[in-house]
Design a protein around this motif. Sequence first.
Motif, short mmCIF file in Angstrom:
data_model
loop_
_atom_site.label_atom_id
_atom_site.label_comp_id
_atom_site.label_asym_id
_atom_site.label_seq_id
_atom_site.Cartn_x
_atom_site.Cartn_y
_atom_site.Cartn_z
N ALA A 78 0.97 -1.26 0.03
CA ALA A 78 -0.04 -0.07 -0.03
C ALA A 78 0.87 1.08 0.07
O ALA A 78 0.32 2.29 -0.78
N GLY A 79 2.06 1.25 0.88
CA GLY A 79 2.97 2.39 0.94
C GLY A 79 3.49 2.61 -0.59
O GLY A 79 3.64 3.86 -1.04
N ARG A 80 3.87 1.59 -1.26
CA ARG A 80 4.64 1.99 -2.56
C ARG A 80 3.44 2.23 -3.65
O ARG A 80 3.79 2.99 -4.57
N ALA A 81 2.16 1.78 -3.37
CA ALA A 81 1.04 2.01 -4.40
C ALA A 81 0.77 3.89 -4.10
O ALA A 81 0.66 4.41 -5.19
N GLN A 82 1.10 3.94 -2.83
CA GLN A 82 0.57 5.53 -2.61
C GLN A 82 1.69 6.36 -3.10
O GLN A 82 1.46 7.40 -3.68
N ILE A 83 3.02 5.78 -3.04
CA ILE A 83 4.21 6.62 -3.72
C ILE A 83 4.00 6.84 -5.32
O ILE A 83 4.18 7.69 -6.09
N ARG A 84 3.61 5.84 -6.06
CA ARG A 84 3.19 5.75 -7.51
C ARG A 84 2.09 6.57 -7.89
O ARG A 84 2.25 7.53 -8.86
N ARG A 85 1.10 6.74 -6.93
CA ARG A 85 -0.07 7.71 -7.10
C ARG A 85 0.30 8.92 -7.03
O ARG A 85 -0.26 9.80 -7.87
N ASP A 86 1.03 9.33 -6.03
CA ASP A 86 1.12 10.76 -5.49
C ASP A 86 2.50 11.39 -6.02
O ASP A 86 2.47 12.35 -6.39
#
Length: 222
Positions: A78-86
């Motif tokens: 989830a943390g890596r997905a948030q970085i990709r998103r933001d």
Amino acid sequence: MIDSDLPLLNLRDICKSYGSTPVLNGVSLALNGGQTLALTGESGSGKSTLLHLAAGLDQPSDGSVHLDGEDIGRLDDAGRAQIRRDRIGLIFQQFNLVPSLNVAANVALQAQMANRFDAAFTAEISDRLGLSDLGARYPEQLSGGQQQRVAIARALAPRPELILADEPTGNLDEETGDIVLTLLLELVAETGAALMMVTHSPRLAQRLSREVHLSRGQLAVQ
């Protein structure tokens, strides 16, 4: 927030194997905000794998990937997905458009999810990529080149800190490809983002500020 004292992207001694097959062997490189890097090499040299690792889509077998000083390998999915998103704009050979959304909604999607949607900027990008008249169409109604342009616009709309692009002009004619690369370079100049782009084109690679050549999973020229 980008720390100007640190590389924006820092790949340290990256090794990656799939089973008993090594793909990358001790690759290290750093990229600062505002810099552009062309990643070249023959097919199978590990270029796309390196981009996936930089994006946190895969984990290195050894070594680390730091984004603005943060080891993204220590984050959960989830943390890596948030970085990709933001913070990251991804432009890969698979368009990954949402089939139930029209062009306008696909272009706006990541910026809205990152809470950085700017209608005027999104309209400008769409216009420069020749998408203004296609907003009501759906992905299945587009050519491959049009879908590629939608994917590029979607990645750029949030004004990401880091742009990772895998052959972003591969499905485009030369004129449109030049427009796309010009837009990428202008966004880097305007926002201080960094760009790492895989390309087989020496002509396009020459337009970026640095070139790194991968051969058999190692840096051959830097």
